[in-house]
Design an enzyme around this catalytic site. Structure first.
Site, mmCIF file in Angstrom:
data_model
loop_
_atom_site.group_PDB
_atom_site.id
_atom_site.type_symbol
_atom_site.label_atom_id
_atom_site.label_comp_id
_atom_site.label_asym_id
_atom_site.label_seq_id
_atom_site.Cartn_x
_atom_site.Cartn_y
_atom_site.Cartn_z
ATOM 1 N N TYR A 137 -29.358 -114.030 7.923
ATOM 2 C CA TYR A 137 -29.318 -114.487 6.531
ATOM 3 C C TYR A 137 -29.723 -113.353 5.595
ATOM 4 O O TYR A 137 -29.070 -113.116 4.567
ATOM 5 C CB TYR A 137 -30.249 -115.686 6.350
ATOM 6 C CG TYR A 137 -30.508 -116.035 4.901
ATOM 7 C CD1 TYR A 137 -29.529 -116.653 4.134
ATOM 8 C CD2 TYR A 137 -31.736 -115.744 4.303
ATOM 9 C CE1 TYR A 137 -29.761 -116.966 2.801
ATOM 10 C CE2 TYR A 137 -31.967 -116.060 2.977
ATOM 11 C CZ TYR A 137 -30.981 -116.673 2.227
ATOM 12 O OH TYR A 137 -31.212 -116.974 0.907
ATOM 13 N N SER A 166 -39.563 -118.324 -3.463
ATOM 14 C CA SER A 166 -39.490 -119.737 -3.109
ATOM 15 C C SER A 166 -39.319 -120.548 -4.388
ATOM 16 O O SER A 166 -40.289 -120.842 -5.089
ATOM 17 C CB SER A 166 -40.769 -120.166 -2.376
ATOM 18 O OG SER A 166 -40.735 -121.535 -2.065
#
Length: 254
Positions: A137, A166
């Site tokens: 990823y 995040s």
């Protein structure tokens, strides 16, 4: 369309939803959005799978007359190489090529801390170091940045790649206290990336004004980003973090 029209890929996802809805989102800041997603965001949208070989023409049509594209569409986690290549790499190429063909001026690309996930935490991380992806990823996000660099240098597209931390409603672990990007600050960051001065391919970190943050926000602030939130308000509610002291967190150890 006009000079306030922005195409948003991945519009039904978490960040796409923030950009549409939190505090009025980008529309409250003067942007008219054209939404692209295979999922239904609950609003008028173009159902285009950027991973499909035939998506380029549809993307080009969707971008006709737009001034910018915010590219969020991606597999947002570790997966097989074939799946990540199809959507995150080939799909990014199609988005950028469609932007070039449609005469779009600026592309804001959602990169990730996982493009540099094997660097250690604990010190301010500049953006001018080589990528060190922690997963396949992460490799796909490093490729996204490289494609953005190519389209900026070869084709003159104004490209801003955002290494997003995040981006959730609230931080969940102690690790997130350093890398949280609040929903409201996500809107502010993308708005700045759409408006700010850009010279050549630009990579910036995307987090809130976190007391424990270790990412360098100089580049984002130069675009006009002024974060207003701090993960520290949630410090008493998060879980303990026992993973590696690397920017990629738990994903760097998986």
């Amino acid at each position: 369309m006009g000079d306030t029209v922005v195409v948003v890929t991945g519009a039904a996802g978490r960040i796409g939803t923030y950009l549409r809805r939190v505090d009025g989102g980008l529309p409250a800041r003067g942007w008219e959005l054209v939404l692209v997603d295979t999922a239904d965001p609950g609003e008028a949208h173009a159902a285009i799978d950027i991973g499909d070989d035939g998506a380029l023409d549809a993307l080009t049509d969707a971008m006709a007359g737009a001034v910018a594209v915010v590219h969020l569409a991606a597999i947002p986690h570790e997966d097989t190489w074939d799946a990540l290549r199809r959507t995150n790499i080939d799909g990014t190429y199609r988005v950028l090529e469609a932007a070039r063909r449609a005469g779009v001026r600026r592309a804001v690309l959602a990169s990730s801390c996982h493009a540099v996930g094997f660097y250690p935490t604990g010190s301010v991380a500049p953006t001018d170091r080589p990528v060190r992806p922690d997963t396949l990823y992460g490799v796909s996000k490093a490729a996204l940045e490289a494609l953005g660099s190519l389209y900026a240098d070869r084709h003159g597209l104004e490209v801003v790649s955002l290494r997003i931390g995040s981006c959730v409603d609230r931080p969940l672990s102690a690790f997130d206290l350093g890398i949280w990007l609040s929903p409201g600050d996500a809107v502010r960051l993308v708005d700045a990336a759409l408006r700010g001065p850009v010279s050549g391919p630009t990579v910036v970190y995307g987090i809130s004004a976190n007391t424990r943050g270790w990412w360098d926000l100089t580049g984002a602030r130069a675009l006009g980003y002024a974060p207003q939130d701090d993960a520290e308000q949630f410090a008493g509610d998060v879980t303990e973090y026992t993973g590696p002291s690397l920017l990629g967190g738990d994903m760097a150890a998986s």
